[in-house]
Design an enzyme around this catalytic site. Structure first.
Site, PDB file in Angstrom:
ATOM      1  N   ASN A 179       0.788  -1.234   0.000  1.00 22.06           N
ATOM      2  CA  ASN A 179       0.000   0.000   0.000  1.00 22.06           C
ATOM      3  C   ASN A 179       0.821   1.287   0.000  1.00 22.06           C
ATOM      4  O   ASN A 179       0.273   2.363   0.237  1.00 22.06           O
ATOM      5  CB  ASN A 179      -0.972  -0.014   1.188  1.00 22.06           C
TER       6      ASN A 179
ATOM      7  N   ASN B 115      -5.524  -5.090   2.900  1.00 21.39           N
ATOM      8  CA  ASN B 115      -6.342  -4.223   3.760  1.00 21.39           C
ATOM      9  C   ASN B 115      -7.423  -3.429   3.043  1.00 21.39           C
ATOM     10  O   ASN B 115      -7.644  -2.252   3.359  1.00 21.39           O
ATOM     11  CB  ASN B 115      -5.417  -3.319   4.573  1.00 21.39           C
TER      12      ASN B 115
ATOM     13  N   THR C   1       4.622  -8.092   8.563  1.00 19.97           N
ATOM     14  CA  THR C   1       3.549  -7.255   8.022  1.00 19.97           C
ATOM     15  C   THR C   1       2.672  -8.122   7.116  1.00 19.97           C
ATOM     16  O   THR C   1       3.074  -9.212   6.680  1.00 19.97           O
ATOM     17  CB  THR C   1       4.110  -6.109   7.160  1.00 19.97           C
ATOM     18  N   THR C   2       1.524  -7.567   6.802  1.00 19.53           N
ATOM     19  CA  THR C   2       0.617  -8.262   5.886  1.00 19.53           C
ATOM     20  C   THR C   2       1.344  -8.583   4.581  1.00 19.53           C
ATOM     21  O   THR C   2       1.230  -9.683   4.045  1.00 19.53           O
ATOM     22  CB  THR C   2      -0.590  -7.361   5.570  1.00 19.53           C
TER      23      THR C   2
ATOM     24  N   TRP D 140       7.430   0.009  -0.251  1.00 20.12           N
ATOM     25  CA  TRP D 140       8.447   1.071  -0.123  1.00 20.12           C
ATOM     26  C   TRP D 140       8.204   1.781   1.212  1.00 20.12           C
ATOM     27  O   TRP D 140       7.460   2.768   1.283  1.00 20.12           O
ATOM     28  CB  TRP D 140       8.369   2.058  -1.300  1.00 20.12           C
TER      29      TRP D 140
ATOM     30  N   TYR E 274       2.837   7.357   2.980  1.00 16.72           N
ATOM     31  CA  TYR E 274       2.881   6.023   3.597  1.00 16.72           C
ATOM     32  C   TYR E 274       1.916   5.064   2.885  1.00 16.72           C
ATOM     33  O   TYR E 274       2.265   3.936   2.545  1.00 16.72           O
ATOM     34  CB  TYR E 274       2.540   6.140   5.086  1.00 16.72           C
ATOM     35  N   HIS E 275       0.684   5.527   2.695  1.00 16.17           N
ATOM     36  CA  HIS E 275      -0.296   4.774   1.908  1.00 16.17           C
ATOM     37  C   HIS E 275      -0.661   5.584   0.663  1.00 16.17           C
ATOM     38  O   HIS E 275      -0.729   6.803   0.735  1.00 16.17           O
ATOM     39  CB  HIS E 275      -1.600   4.568   2.701  1.00 16.17           C
TER      40      HIS E 275
ATOM     41  N   HIS F 125       5.932  -3.694  13.845  1.00 21.77           N
ATOM     42  CA  HIS F 125       6.450  -4.012  12.516  1.00 21.77           C
ATOM     43  C   HIS F 125       7.899  -3.556  12.344  1.00 21.77           C
ATOM     44  O   HIS F 125       8.335  -2.598  12.949  1.00 21.77           O
ATOM     45  CB  HIS F 125       5.644  -3.297  11.439  1.00 21.77           C
TER      46      HIS F 125
HETATM   47  O1  CDP Z   1      -1.372  -4.555   7.635  1.00 23.62           O
HETATM   48  P1  CDP Z   1      -0.204  -3.647   7.495  1.00 23.62           P
HETATM   49  O2  CDP Z   1      -0.245  -2.467   8.409  1.00 23.62           O
HETATM   50  O3  CDP Z   1       1.061  -4.431   7.574  1.00 23.62           O
HETATM   51  O4  CDP Z   1      -0.225  -3.123   5.973  1.00 23.62           O
HETATM   52  P2  CDP Z   1      -0.672  -1.838   5.103  1.00 23.62           P
HETATM   53  O5  CDP Z   1      -0.186  -0.581   5.705  1.00 23.62           O
HETATM   54  O6  CDP Z   1      -2.112  -1.922   4.749  1.00 23.62           O
HETATM   55  O7  CDP Z   1       0.168  -2.120   3.781  1.00 23.62           O
HETATM   56  C1  CDP Z   1       0.179  -3.373   3.151  1.00 23.62           C
HETATM   57  C2  CDP Z   1       1.605  -3.871   3.005  1.00 23.62           C
HETATM   58  O8  CDP Z   1       2.318  -3.042   2.093  1.00 23.62           O
HETATM   59  C3  CDP Z   1       2.416  -3.798   4.300  1.00 23.62           C
HETATM   60  O9  CDP Z   1       2.158  -4.920   5.101  1.00 23.62           O
HETATM   61  C4  CDP Z   1       3.842  -3.716   3.792  1.00 23.62           C
HETATM   62  O10 CDP Z   1       4.337  -5.001   3.497  1.00 23.62           O
HETATM   63  C5  CDP Z   1       3.672  -2.923   2.502  1.00 23.62           C
HETATM   64  N1  CDP Z   1       3.963  -1.479   2.684  1.00 23.62           N
HETATM   65  C6  CDP Z   1       5.239  -1.007   2.372  1.00 23.62           C
HETATM   66  O11 CDP Z   1       6.132  -1.773   2.007  1.00 23.62           O
HETATM   67  N2  CDP Z   1       5.519   0.340   2.477  1.00 23.62           N
HETATM   68  C7  CDP Z   1       4.566   1.208   2.891  1.00 23.62           C
HETATM   69  N3  CDP Z   1       4.859   2.506   2.952  1.00 23.62           N
HETATM   70  C8  CDP Z   1       3.278   0.728   3.238  1.00 23.62           C
HETATM   71  C9  CDP Z   1       3.018  -0.626   3.119  1.00 23.62           C
END
Ligand code: CDP
Length: 289
Positions: free
Chosen positions: A79, A102, A211-212, A233, A246-247, A263
């Site tokens: 994300n 997510n 992480t997810t 990233w 971040y997202h 994490h």
């Molecule tokens: O569930 P979680 O908080 O781990 O995930 P998320 O924020 O919904 O994002 C999905 C996945 O994308 C994360 O588990 C990370 O593996 C990856 N991610 C990343 O590499 N860099 C970011 N800035 C955000 C997410």
């Protein structure tokens, strides 16, 4: 990179993961193994428990949603804001199996993230963060629409991981049943976490709480020939030093940097980058052609 190198290197890595992981089994607890009223200890909060509700039981799969499945190429879409202006949508949608995380929105971002979704994860906290804990009909409707749009995909809900999400999981379960939503629900067990942790530990990567994205990558190694990662990233600046959200779809900040965060995304990223350099996966962190 030549395809042969990519494949041979992947398959030797695969053999190693095989010892720990069985995607068919580990993707979800099956109906036969639980009954309503059973007590489950949360994976990360072993002192807290939850009861298997009638609705949760009703939604447990009878057979694994991955039974007998194998795909040529899989995309795992993280994300990160690195996806914005990437133009990767078409490339992502061309993969045989697409995993997203997510319930991230796709409709407004199709050009960059695509829309094909074969599996999507949903941490219970998403209901709070992205759907305002369903405080009113508008938010309820928004979630309903997102669930309807999944249209037969696997909805993977880590309901047994951490305490605090029980009601949220129940709300979602209730909506799915009440509105006959066409999704194949999956609820991973403790086995998956043990397997994923075990695999990375033997590779000397000490992951407290994967992480997810890392869970999905590790699982995918069992049913995908080639794995392509997008949207991974975990850094506020891009490879060209420009700011990165971040997202890609909300205003969440880089909280994982804090000491208390469970994490260790940059550590995971380093491990994934190494696998990319070894040809075991392909990490895309720039625009797609
Ligand atoms: O569930 P979680 O908080 O781990 O995930 P998320 O924020 O919904 O994002 C999905 C996945 O994308 C994360 O588990 C990370 O593996 C990856 N991610 C990343 O590499 N860099 C970011 N800035 C955000 C997410």
């Amino acid at each position: 990179m030549a395809l042969s190198v990519f494949l041979s290197s992947s398959s030797s890595k695969r053999k190693h993961i095989l010892k720990f992981l069985d995607a068919e089994k580990d993707i979800s607890v099956l109906k036969g193994t639980l009954k309503p009223g059973d007590i489950i200890h949360y994976v990360f909060d072993r002192d807290s428990t939850m009861n298997v509700s009638q609705n949760l039981y009703a939604l447990l799969p009878r057979t694994s949603p991955l039974k007998g499945k194998h795909y040529r190429t899989c995309a795992i879409v993280g994300n990160s804001g690195i996806l914005l202006n990437s133009g990767c949508g078409k490339e992502i949608d061309a993969h045989s199996f697409v995993i997203r995380c997510n319930l991230a929105p796709v409709q407004e971002y199709i050009h960059d993230v695509g829309m094909k979704t074969d599996l999507v994860t949903m941490n219970p906290s998403v209901i709070q963060r992205a759907f305002e804990d369903l405080v009113n009909d508008t938010w309820r409707e928004k979630l309903l629409q997102r669930l309807h749009s999944l249209n037969g995909s696997i909805l993977w809900i880590p309901a047994f991981m951490a305490k605090g999400g029980k009601e949220r999981v129940e709300w979602v379960n209730e909506l799915i049943l009440k509105h006959h939503i066409n999704v194949r629900t999956a609820y991973p067990s403790l086995r998956l976490l043990h397997a994923v942790r075990g695999y990375w530990l033997t590779n000397k990567v000490y992951i407290k709480r994967p992480t997810t994205g890392l869970l999905m990558y590790t699982l995918a190694t069992r049913f995908c020939n080639q794995i392509y990662l997008y949207g991974f990233w975990p850094f506020p600046q891009g490879p060209d030093q420009s700011p990165v959200k971040y997202h890609y779809y909300d205003s969440l900040k880089y909280g994982y940097m804090s000491q208390t965060s469970p994490h260790t995304m940059p550590l995971e990223f380093k491990a994934l980058k190494l696998l990319h350099l070894q040809g075991a996966l392909k990490l895309t962190v720039g625009p797609c052609n």
